[in-house]
Write an enzyme that holds these catalytic residues in place. Structure first.
Site, short mmCIF file in Angstrom:
data_model
loop_
_atom_site.label_atom_id
_atom_site.label_comp_id
_atom_site.label_asym_id
_atom_site.label_seq_id
_atom_site.Cartn_x
_atom_site.Cartn_y
_atom_site.Cartn_z
N SER A 194 0.87 -1.15 0.06
CA SER A 194 0.06 0.02 -0.21
C SER A 194 0.83 1.24 0.05
O SER A 194 1.64 1.48 -0.89
CB SER A 194 -0.84 -0.09 1.03
OG SER A 194 -1.96 1.07 0.86
N ASP A 297 -9.49 -4.77 -5.04
CA ASP A 297 -8.70 -3.58 -4.70
C ASP A 297 -9.22 -2.37 -5.25
O ASP A 297 -9.15 -2.27 -6.60
CB ASP A 297 -7.62 -3.77 -5.00
CG ASP A 297 -6.60 -2.55 -4.01
OD1 ASP A 297 -7.13 -1.59 -3.73
OD2 ASP A 297 -5.32 -2.90 -3.71
N HIS A 327 -7.70 -5.61 -0.72
CA HIS A 327 -6.45 -4.59 -0.22
C HIS A 327 -5.70 -4.92 0.80
O HIS A 327 -6.41 -5.23 1.86
CB HIS A 327 -6.84 -3.27 -0.21
CG HIS A 327 -5.76 -2.28 -0.28
ND1 HIS A 327 -5.10 -1.94 -1.34
CD2 HIS A 327 -5.05 -1.53 1.04
CE1 HIS A 327 -4.07 -1.03 -0.90
NE2 HIS A 327 -4.05 -0.85 0.54
#
Length: 350
Positions: A194, A297, A327
């Site tokens: 991320s 995601d 995610h």
């Protein structure tokens, strides 16, 4: 799991999303809901974070894990402060050397955690489990960086802290204070999830530009796990995947406002590296990259654009796509996270 990018461009239908979401283990669905709720509750409308509430929620959900030099699951951990003034530190995950062989050579993975630049730390249980598993099964030393967070520390502080960790790694290798004897900094990977994936790109480009001598450290690969990129444009995945686990468009927008300089929008090159303000890195000798994308995601289109951007810049890049991946799936307690550790074996060995 390597896939042609063209196959990944096809968005899942609402029915497919619902089917995949309902097939996720109950504990994963509950964890995603809890994290999403915790982020929402701790983010204030004035752009600040309620740190006390965030720390309490994290402690209730999954208490931070202290370092432990007694091996657990074949890996011991130790913390090292790299900047006493700013409180930046790293956690080392070192696999127990097989058969007592102290000469075993271990590549080094420098890991940058996620959290939208605003939350989480290297001590979170999810990162402890992931880095421990990575260290043991891939036979690497993992150096997980705990950088300063926004909005108290905006752009470019996170990048500066993570680059400082590489300078510390170079110096510690020479001084032999914290790294194990077999740590091979000449085979170093940058890996992040991320926001950490975003950091891999920006710090990796700075390293590759070679303005500072990091010898004997040599970065041989980048692994960007569902990297956090964005822009003012709304992509098809942002418009379609509005009810998927863990993150939302609103939460991402809040994080960018908290991290980026005052007055900047999401087309700032820190967020939109593929936009008109993005750097031309065609002459930057980046090592091979691996971009990891999940089907559920919201940010998957931005991640695909980044993959295309590296191709356009004539960089060597691979892509892994997990259709059932939410995610942050490598940190989740289900089989897909374990599979991921196996799937990156070839990339790291090459």
């Amino acid at each position: 799991m390597e896939r042609n990018a063209e196959n990944v461009r096809v968005l899942l239908t609402r029915r497919q999303v619902d089917q995949i979401r309902s097939s996720l283990p109950l504990r994963v669905r509950w964890l995603c809901w809890a994290v999403k709720a915790g982020v929402y509750l701790s983010q204030r409308s004035d752009g600040t974070v309620n740190r006390r509430l965030a720390a309490w929620l994290i402690w209730c959900l999954a208490p931070p894990v202290p370092a432990n030099e007694i091996p657990k699951h074949g890996v011991y951990t130790r913390d090292a402060v790299i900047d006493h003034v700013n409180g930046v530190w790293v956690r080392l995950f070192v696999p127990v050397q097989e058969n007592g062989d102290e000469t075993e050579v271990l590549p080094v993975v420098v890991y940058f955690h996620g959290g939208g630049f605003c939350t989480l730390s290297a001590a979170e249980v999810g990162y402890d489990v992931f880095c421990r598993r990575l260290a043991k099964r891939r036979r690497v030393v993992v150096v997980s960086v705990d950088y300063r967070l926004a909005p108290e520390h905006k752009f470019p502080v996170a990048y500066e802290d993570c680059y400082a960790a590489l300078l510390w790694l170079r110096n510690d290798h020479a001084e032999n204070r914290f790294l194990p004897r077999g740590a091979d900094v000449s085979r170093c990977f940058l890996m992040g999830e991320s926001a950490g994936g975003n950091i891999v790109h920006h710090v990796g480009c700075r390293v590759a530009e070679g303005k500072e001598d990091l010898t004997p450290m040599n970065v041989v690969g980048h692994v960007l796990i569902q990297p956090f990129f964005g822009g003012e444009e709304r992509t098809p995945s942002e418009l379609a995947l509005t009810d998927v686990p863990l993150i939302s468009v609103d939460a991402c927008d809040w994080s960018w406002r908290a991290f980026l300089p005052e007055g900047a929008n999401r087309d700032h090159p820190a967020a939109n590296v593929v936009g008109p303000g993005g750097a031309d890195i065609s002459a930057v000798p980046l090592p091979k990259s691996l971009v990891v994308i999940g089907g559920l995601d919201t940010l998957r289109d931005w991640q695909l654009r980044y993959f295309d951007y590296l191709k356009k810049m004539k960089k060597e890049v691979g892509l892994m796509f997990y259709e059932n991946g939410v995610h942050g799936f490598p940190l989740m307690p289900y089989d897909l996270s374990s599979d991921f550790i196996d799937d990156i074996s070839d990339f790291m060995q090459r």
